[in-house]
Design an enzyme around this catalytic site. Structure first.
Site, PDB file in Angstrom:
ATOM      1  CG  ASN A  75     -50.511 -40.493  34.834  1.00  0.00           C
ATOM      2  OD1 ASN A  75     -50.122 -41.141  33.866  1.00  0.00           O
ATOM      3  ND2 ASN A  75     -50.617 -39.345  34.663  1.00  0.00           N
TER       4      ASN A  75
ATOM      5  N   GLY B   4     -55.263 -37.191  29.353  1.00  0.00           N
ATOM      6  CA  GLY B   4     -55.369 -37.791  27.986  1.00  0.00           C
ATOM      7  C   GLY B   4     -54.093 -37.747  27.020  1.00  0.00           C
ATOM      8  CD  GLU B   5     -48.280 -35.949  27.922  1.00  0.00           C
ATOM      9  OE1 GLU B   5     -47.045 -35.989  27.189  1.00  0.00           O
ATOM     10  OE2 GLU B   5     -48.443 -35.376  29.009  1.00  0.00           O
ATOM     11  NE  ARG B   6     -50.813 -44.896  27.768  1.00  0.00           N
ATOM     12  CZ  ARG B   6     -51.830 -45.688  27.154  1.00  0.00           C
ATOM     13  NH1 ARG B   6     -52.893 -45.449  27.738  1.00  0.00           N
ATOM     14  NH2 ARG B   6     -51.716 -46.774  26.426  1.00  0.00           N
TER      15      ARG B   6
ATOM     16  NE  ARG C  80     -56.475 -42.830  32.117  1.00  0.00           N
ATOM     17  CZ  ARG C  80     -57.427 -43.536  31.319  1.00  0.00           C
ATOM     18  NH1 ARG C  80     -57.268 -44.597  30.881  1.00  0.00           N
ATOM     19  NH2 ARG C  80     -58.518 -42.790  31.062  1.00  0.00           N
TER      20      ARG C  80
ATOM     21  CD  GLN D  80     -48.487 -37.128  32.272  1.00  0.00           C
ATOM     22  OE1 GLN D  80     -48.294 -37.773  33.330  1.00  0.00           O
ATOM     23  NE2 GLN D  80     -49.338 -37.136  31.369  1.00  0.00           N
TER      24      GLN D  80
ATOM     25  N   GLY E 141     -61.450 -44.966  16.322  1.00  0.00           N
ATOM     26  CA  GLY E 141     -61.397 -43.510  16.737  1.00  0.00           C
ATOM     27  C   GLY E 141     -60.940 -43.171  18.201  1.00  0.00           C
TER      28      GLY E 141
ATOM     29  NE  ARG F  17     -46.333 -43.908  31.786  1.00  0.00           N
ATOM     30  CZ  ARG F  17     -46.011 -44.708  32.388  1.00  0.00           C
ATOM     31  NH1 ARG F  17     -45.892 -44.631  33.647  1.00  0.00           N
ATOM     32  NH2 ARG F  17     -45.771 -45.836  31.822  1.00  0.00           N
TER      33      ARG F  17
END
Length: 281
Positions: A115, A80-82, A118, A40, A61, A42
């Protein structure tokens, strides 16, 4: 600064595209069996953003499944870590995922691309991610440019930021200084003056062009001149800005009555070679 690539991840990794979107691809995994992406790029996640996403998950959800790959210790999050962090905060026991088989290089690239698209990375995190990819897989900046769909000058300009002292990179990460400020500070010859220049930037809220002028004055040991009443041609200023963004260094255009000249700043032999490579393309 917009860092979006203008393409989806699938445009760079067609192997991720399935001929049919089968709902069976999405499975529910025990959240405890998943772990963050070791690649990752970030390094910091805003608490407020995670809290906002948690509230959304509690109400609606997880709308978009996470992308994961199976590992010896369970599942590693590719993208999709956030959502993963927010789901844990929300107390979810399971999360929807799509399992893919990817090697380390593709996993690192996808994490970076997600990242970038986005616009979630700071300029320093982006630069470090580029360096990690190049070192890990023996890639040149040109190789990386083709693989990620980013221009070679953009990658070169980002990576140069890592030459800055830790104090400056930390301020860029925190949003106290912009990437443009950092690039201008790279040109300061006497690094002992860096602290005073940074104080001046923050106290007087200097923009990038003002910092470039200040750095040039300090390098030339010239006192600050009074502002000229004569305004520069707006078209010349526009061309200077375009060249500065393309070359990643300060550019001055002087328009005379019979002829003009262009001044391009460089700071060392490596920087000169970088600029020459860009001009030769």
């Amino acid at each position: 600064m917009a860092r979006g690539l203008g393409k989806g991840i699938n445009a760079f990794f067609p192997e991720l595209v399935e001929e049919e979107e089968d709902l069976d691809q999405v499975i529910e995994l025990d959240i405890a069996s998943c772990r963050p992406n070791p690649y990752q790029p970030r390094k910091s996640f805003q608490v407020e953003a995670i809290e906002e996403l948690k509230n959304s998950i509690l109400e609606y959800g997880i709308i978009q499944p996470l992308l994961v790959r199976q590992s010896i210790k369970g599942y590693e999050i590719i993208a999709g870590e956030r959502r993963f962090r927010a789901a844990k905060e929300a107390g979810l026991e399971t999360i929807p995922v799509i399992v893919k088989e990817l090697d380390d290089q593709k996993m690192m690239e996808i994490a970076l691309l997600e990242n970038l698209q986005r616009e979630n990375l700071t300029p320093i995190e982006e630069a470090q991610a580029y360096v990690n990819l190049m070192k890990s897989y023996d890639l040149t900046q040109e190789d990386l440019s083709k693989r990620l769909g980013k221009s070679r000058p953009h990658i070169a300009n980002q990576v140069r930021l890592l030459q800055l002292p830790e104090q400056v990179t930390a301020m860029i990460n925190n949003g106290e200084l912009s990437m443009g400020h950092g690039r201008a500070l790279l040109g300061l010859k006497d690094k002992n003056k860096l602290a005073s220049v940074i104080r001046k930037i923050t106290q007087e809220k200097l923009n990038v062009r003002q910092v470039e002028t200040l750095v040039q004055q300090l390098n030339d040991n010239k006192p600050k001149k009074a502002k000229s009443k004569e305004k520069k041609d707006i078209f010349i200023t526009e061309y200077e800005n375009k060249l500065r963004d393309h070359l990643g260094t300060s550019v001055k255009i002087h328009k005379g009555k019979k002829k003009g000249k262009i001044e391009i700043d460089f700071f060392n032999n490596e920087d000169l070679n970088r600029i020459l490579e860009i001009l030769q393309k």
